[in-house]
Design an enzyme around this catalytic site. Structure first.
Site, PDB file in Angstrom:
ATOM      1  N   GLY A  59       0.715  -1.225   0.135  1.00 46.93           N
ATOM      2  CA  GLY A  59       0.009  -0.043  -0.072  1.00 46.93           C
ATOM      3  C   GLY A  59       0.638   1.285   0.124  1.00 46.93           C
ATOM      4  CG  PHE A 115     -12.059  -0.942   3.463  1.00 48.68           C
ATOM      5  CD1 PHE A 115     -10.936  -1.494   4.339  1.00 48.68           C
ATOM      6  CD2 PHE A 115     -11.683  -1.334   2.143  1.00 48.68           C
ATOM      7  CE1 PHE A 115      -9.884  -2.444   3.887  1.00 48.68           C
ATOM      8  CE2 PHE A 115     -10.587  -2.145   1.670  1.00 48.68           C
ATOM      9  CZ  PHE A 115      -9.827  -2.511   2.488  1.00 48.68           C
ATOM     10  CB  VAL A 116     -10.191   4.658   2.470  1.00 50.89           C
ATOM     11  CG1 VAL A 116     -11.058   5.425   3.103  1.00 50.89           C
ATOM     12  CG2 VAL A 116      -8.619   4.232   3.052  1.00 50.89           C
ATOM     13  CG  ASP A 153      -1.358   1.513   3.003  1.00 51.34           C
ATOM     14  OD1 ASP A 153      -0.970   1.310   4.453  1.00 51.34           O
ATOM     15  OD2 ASP A 153      -2.096   0.664   2.393  1.00 51.34           O
ATOM     16  CE  LYS A 209     -10.039   3.180   7.882  1.00 52.22           C
ATOM     17  NZ  LYS A 209     -10.321   1.921   7.615  1.00 52.22           N
ATOM     18  CG  ASP A 257      -5.215  -4.170  -3.105  1.00 53.84           C
ATOM     19  OD1 ASP A 257      -5.208  -4.000  -4.113  1.00 53.84           O
ATOM     20  OD2 ASP A 257      -4.405  -5.154  -2.608  1.00 53.84           O
ATOM     21  CG  ASP A 296      -7.709   0.235  10.349  1.00 50.96           C
ATOM     22  OD1 ASP A 296      -8.357   1.160  10.416  1.00 50.96           O
ATOM     23  OD2 ASP A 296      -7.570  -1.032   9.964  1.00 50.96           O
TER      24      ASP A 296
HETATM   25  P1  5GP Z   1      -3.301  -2.098  11.187  1.00 51.69           P
HETATM   26  O1  5GP Z   1      -2.437  -2.972  11.380  1.00 51.69           O
HETATM   27  O2  5GP Z   1      -3.130  -0.454  11.276  1.00 51.69           O
HETATM   28  O3  5GP Z   1      -4.776  -2.367  11.423  1.00 51.69           O
HETATM   29  O4  5GP Z   1      -3.559  -1.906   9.417  1.00 51.69           O
HETATM   30  C1  5GP Z   1      -2.690  -2.409   8.699  1.00 51.69           C
HETATM   31  C2  5GP Z   1      -2.686  -2.345   6.998  1.00 51.69           C
HETATM   32  O5  5GP Z   1      -3.869  -2.764   6.544  1.00 51.69           O
HETATM   33  C3  5GP Z   1      -2.824  -0.919   6.733  1.00 51.69           C
HETATM   34  O6  5GP Z   1      -1.107  -0.606   6.378  1.00 51.69           O
HETATM   35  C4  5GP Z   1      -3.029  -1.011   5.270  1.00 51.69           C
HETATM   36  O7  5GP Z   1      -2.306  -1.724   4.318  1.00 51.69           O
HETATM   37  C5  5GP Z   1      -4.393  -2.011   5.500  1.00 51.69           C
HETATM   38  N1  5GP Z   1      -5.585  -1.227   5.650  1.00 51.69           N
HETATM   39  C6  5GP Z   1      -6.007  -0.670   6.737  1.00 51.69           C
HETATM   40  N2  5GP Z   1      -7.262  -0.075   7.027  1.00 51.69           N
HETATM   41  C7  5GP Z   1      -7.573   0.020   5.559  1.00 51.69           C
HETATM   42  C8  5GP Z   1      -8.419   0.531   4.692  1.00 51.69           C
HETATM   43  O8  5GP Z   1      -9.374   1.333   4.981  1.00 51.69           O
HETATM   44  N3  5GP Z   1      -8.158   0.288   3.389  1.00 51.69           N
HETATM   45  C9  5GP Z   1      -7.171  -0.409   2.513  1.00 51.69           C
HETATM   46  N4  5GP Z   1      -7.264  -0.728   1.476  1.00 51.69           N
HETATM   47  N5  5GP Z   1      -6.286  -1.181   3.577  1.00 51.69           N
HETATM   48  C10 5GP Z   1      -6.399  -0.889   4.860  1.00 51.69           C
HETATM   49 MG    MG Z   2      -0.005  -0.912   4.593  1.00 51.88          MG
END
Ligand code: 5GP
Ligand code: MG
Length: 188
Positions: A39, A146-147, A94, A125, A153, A97
């Protein structure tokens, strides 16, 4: 699918973030960019082109599994190839979350004894945060949907090439730019 951040807004904001990094790291010999695949690829590339100090580009690829939740187990799929010992590092991702993946990456990179590690994320986020991670540079704060697009993706693996950021689910909220923070004290 709904437009959230236009191509033009992305371009302008990435320029601002690059200006902040250029000011914070002014005079640095070398900055090691560690882009988180997949991402972080578009952001990493567009950001790197606007940085004025010498930069080394490297990539790390991790996957977090746990159904549709990212708070499971992180697997390292591909490590960086360069030696970052005693070097300043900027991790470029990217979206943060839950923060689980970035928290893992920061702990992992720390084992390599870099001089410093900072984080730049195109999107934040905060509504979903479970793991506190420092994010020194944020492009946009996005609502809790979700973006996709600009390297991220969609749910069906067909949206990463959209040149803007879209919300996959409908939302009334907008993406916003975080308040400008104080300059970080001497980073190198
Ligand atoms: P985290 O570990 O902070 O929950 O998220 C890990 C990864 O999940 C992010 O770096 C991203 O690649 C993916 N991710 C989290 N939220 C989103 C979203 O809203 N859209 C997309 N496409 N990927 C997300
Ligand atoms: Mg990522």
């Amino acid at each position: 699918m709904q437009d959230l951040i236009s191509e033009e807004a992305l371009r302008r904001r990435i320029e601002e973030v690059a200006d902040e990094i250029n000011a914070d790291f002014a005079g640095a010999d070398l900055l090691n960019l560690v882009v988180v695949l997949r991402g972080g690829c578009f952001f990493g590339t567009d950001l790197a082109k606007r940085l004025t100090m010498p930069c080394r580009l490297d990539y790390i690829r991790v996957t977090s599994y746990s159904g549709d939740k990212s708070s499971g187990v992180v697997s390292l799929m591909s490590d960086i190839r360069t030696d970052i010992r005693n070097q300043p590092v900027l991790v470029v991702d990217d979206i943060i979350d839950t923060g689980f993946t970035m928290a893992w990456i920061l702990r992992y990179l720390d084992l390599k004894s870099p001089a410093s590690v900072h984080v730049a994320s195109l999107l934040d986020k905060p509504a979903r945060r479970e793991f506190e991670v420092p994010i020194h540079y944020v492009g946009f704060i996005v609502p809790n949907v979700f973006v996709a697009g600009y390297g991220l993706d969609g749910l069906d693996d067909r949206m990463a090439n959209i040149p803007r950021i879209v919300a996959v689910e409908p939302t009334n909220e907008e993406a916003r730019i975080p308040p400008t923070r104080e300059r970080l004290p001497s980073l190198h």
